[in-house]
Scaffold this motif. Structure first.
Motif, short mmCIF file in Angstrom:
data_model
loop_
_atom_site.label_atom_id
_atom_site.label_comp_id
_atom_site.label_asym_id
_atom_site.label_seq_id
_atom_site.Cartn_x
_atom_site.Cartn_y
_atom_site.Cartn_z
N GLY A 1 0.78 -1.20 0.00
CA GLY A 1 0.00 0.00 0.00
C GLY A 1 0.82 1.26 0.00
N LYS A 2 2.13 1.18 -0.30
CA LYS A 2 2.95 2.39 -0.32
C LYS A 2 3.72 2.44 -1.63
CE LYS A 2 3.63 2.39 4.64
NZ LYS A 2 4.60 2.27 5.73
N VAL A 3 4.16 3.62 -1.99
CA VAL A 3 4.96 3.82 -3.19
C VAL A 3 6.16 4.68 -2.84
CG1 VAL A 3 3.67 5.86 -3.93
CG2 VAL A 3 4.87 4.49 -5.63
N ILE A 69 12.91 6.84 3.06
CA ILE A 69 12.21 7.37 4.22
C ILE A 69 10.73 7.06 4.10
CG2 ILE A 69 11.59 9.48 5.47
CD1 ILE A 69 14.35 10.18 3.51
N ASP A 70 10.13 6.61 5.18
CA ASP A 70 8.68 6.45 5.24
C ASP A 70 8.11 7.75 5.78
OD1 ASP A 70 6.02 5.90 5.84
OD2 ASP A 70 6.44 3.90 6.60
N ALA A 71 7.40 8.48 4.93
CA ALA A 71 6.84 9.77 5.31
C ALA A 71 5.33 9.71 5.41
CB ALA A 71 7.27 10.83 4.31
N THR A 72 4.78 8.52 5.66
CA THR A 72 3.33 8.37 5.71
C THR A 72 2.74 8.77 7.04
OG1 THR A 72 3.52 6.03 6.33
CG2 THR A 72 3.32 6.54 3.98
N VAL A 77 10.42 8.27 9.13
CA VAL A 77 11.11 7.10 9.67
C VAL A 77 12.13 6.63 8.63
CG1 VAL A 77 10.83 4.70 10.43
CG2 VAL A 77 9.09 6.41 11.02
N LEU A 78 13.37 6.45 9.07
CA LEU A 78 14.41 5.97 8.17
C LEU A 78 14.18 4.49 7.89
CD1 LEU A 78 17.09 6.53 6.66
CD2 LEU A 78 18.27 5.85 8.76
N VAL A 79 14.01 4.14 6.62
CA VAL A 79 13.83 2.75 6.21
C VAL A 79 15.16 2.17 5.79
CG1 VAL A 79 12.68 1.21 4.54
CG2 VAL A 79 11.44 3.17 5.51
N ARG A 80 15.93 2.94 4.99
CA ARG A 80 17.26 2.49 4.56
C ARG A 80 18.18 3.69 4.49
NH1 ARG A 80 17.93 0.11 -1.35
NH2 ARG A 80 17.96 2.33 -1.88
N ALA A 81 19.32 3.60 5.19
CA ALA A 81 20.34 4.65 5.10
C ALA A 81 20.97 4.60 3.72
CB ALA A 81 21.39 4.45 6.18
#
Length: 94
Positions: A1-3, A69-72, A77-81
């Motif tokens: 559900g994310k892009v 980054i998850d900006a939802t 939130v950092l997903v992958r550096a």
């Protein structure tokens, strides 16, 4: 559900999107968890007959992958550096 949305630094990718007049969707040129395929030959080795089109603009520059980054939510939130340091991302999240 994310892009995920990414603005590439590559001039060929930017020119293709500009010529199309809109964003272009695509997969990464590597299989999740494997190193990036930095040459057309590595892309073919990874995806083989699964490719419809491969535009060869030469090897990609070596470097860090994209920062994800998850900006939802209300707080990023950092997903992958990756190439953009987290501290730099936080400067723009305020």
């Amino acid at each position: 559900g994310k892009v995920a949305v990414r603005v590439p630094g590559d001039a060929v990718a930017q020119a293709l999107a500009q010529r199309a007049g809109h964003a272009i969707t695509s997969t990464s040129a590597n299989i999740s968890g494997l190193p990036p395929a930095a040459t057309p030959e590595r892309v073919v080795a990874s995806f083989g007959d699964g490719l419809d089109v491969l535009i060869d603009s030469g090897p990609t520059p070596a470097g860090l992958p994209s920062t994800i980054i998850d900006a939802t939510g209300g707080v990023p939130v950092l997903v992958r550096a990756g190439a953009i340091p987290w501290e730099r991302v936080l400067e723009f999240s305020k």
